[in-house]
Design a protein around this motif. Sequence first.
Motif, PDB file in Angstrom:
ATOM      1  N   CYS A   2      72.506  74.451 -14.412  1.00  0.00           N
ATOM      2  CA  CYS A   2      73.361  74.004 -15.523  1.00  0.00           C
ATOM      3  C   CYS A   2      73.844  75.178 -16.370  1.00  0.00           C
ATOM      4  CB  CYS A   2      72.609  72.994 -16.386  1.00  0.00           C
ATOM      5  SG  CYS A   2      72.317  71.421 -15.568  1.00  0.00           S
ATOM      6  N   ALA A  20      76.849  70.158 -15.137  1.00  0.00           N
ATOM      7  CA  ALA A  20      75.675  69.780 -15.922  1.00  0.00           C
ATOM      8  C   ALA A  20      75.440  68.276 -15.926  1.00  0.00           C
ATOM      9  CB  ALA A  20      75.804  70.308 -17.345  1.00  0.00           C
ATOM     10  N   TYR A  75      72.167  66.632 -14.485  1.00  0.00           N
ATOM     11  CA  TYR A  75      71.323  65.910 -15.433  1.00  0.00           C
ATOM     12  C   TYR A  75      71.031  64.500 -14.925  1.00  0.00           C
ATOM     13  CZ  TYR A  75      69.687  63.607 -19.669  1.00  0.00           C
ATOM     14  OH  TYR A  75      68.936  62.894 -20.566  1.00  0.00           O
TER      15      TYR A  75
END
Length: 278
Positions: free
Chosen positions: A30, A37, A41
């Motif tokens: 990330c 990201a 995530y």
Amino acid sequence: MVRDRQSASTALQSCDPAWHRLLEEAEDLCKQEPVLASFVYSTVTNQDSLELAVCHRLAQRLSHAEVDMGQLSKTFEDLLAEKPELGEAFRADLAAVFDRDPACNRLIEPLLYFKGFHALETHRFAHELWKAGRKDFAYYLQSQSSRVFSVDIHPAATIGRGIMFDHSTSIVIGETASVGDDASLLHGVTLGGSGKVAGDRHPKIGRCVMVGAGAKILGNITVGDCARIAAGSVVLKDVPKNTTVAGVPARVVGRAGCPEPARSMNQLLEENSEKPDA
């Protein structure tokens, strides 16, 4: 509730080195690629375990309008609750790719990107559904895996742990085939039948076998432990353990050359000109 979940997650990381490493790699990824990201995530950081991360990633890739991601993920999670040993297979397969594929430098790469790993774990779920009598859902997963990953494995086929599908495009594995632990199969491999024969009609591959790209192994035959099948070979007869076979039709051309061909991934024949002992 949030505090309890965080405590449980921390405890899990401390006793699960593979998952802890994946979380560290996700954090680094990330930082290097902020545009990814959100993807990282949702797939890794927001999950509570490696098992759930695998469920999420497979559901992402296999879902479509008729069977959405939530339905698939729930099915996978329910299967994991019934068969927690699937998590051990996930870890063994991740380790196999990391150990044998020189293009793999992080554990997170197979989890996020490698369709061979995704196809293999999809089959593991399909196989459990098949054994439970849910054959239509198993066929659905086979069909989607073939469409998305270009890998076609019958849900009834038996596959061991620590398996690597290298590149994986056009791997075909028939209904009564079996693959032993720690084997490596490259792209274009077929474990198929030899004609319109019912019953037990597909190959039985031993442990630590390496099957080279484009090899075709046909019929209810046995490939012994730690054998090597050279790329492009057509295998129609049993293969002794610890040997290398090559050609069309394949014949024994030498010893396997090492104790674990599937791990060494050595596909050259020059060092194996000496025939194995009778």
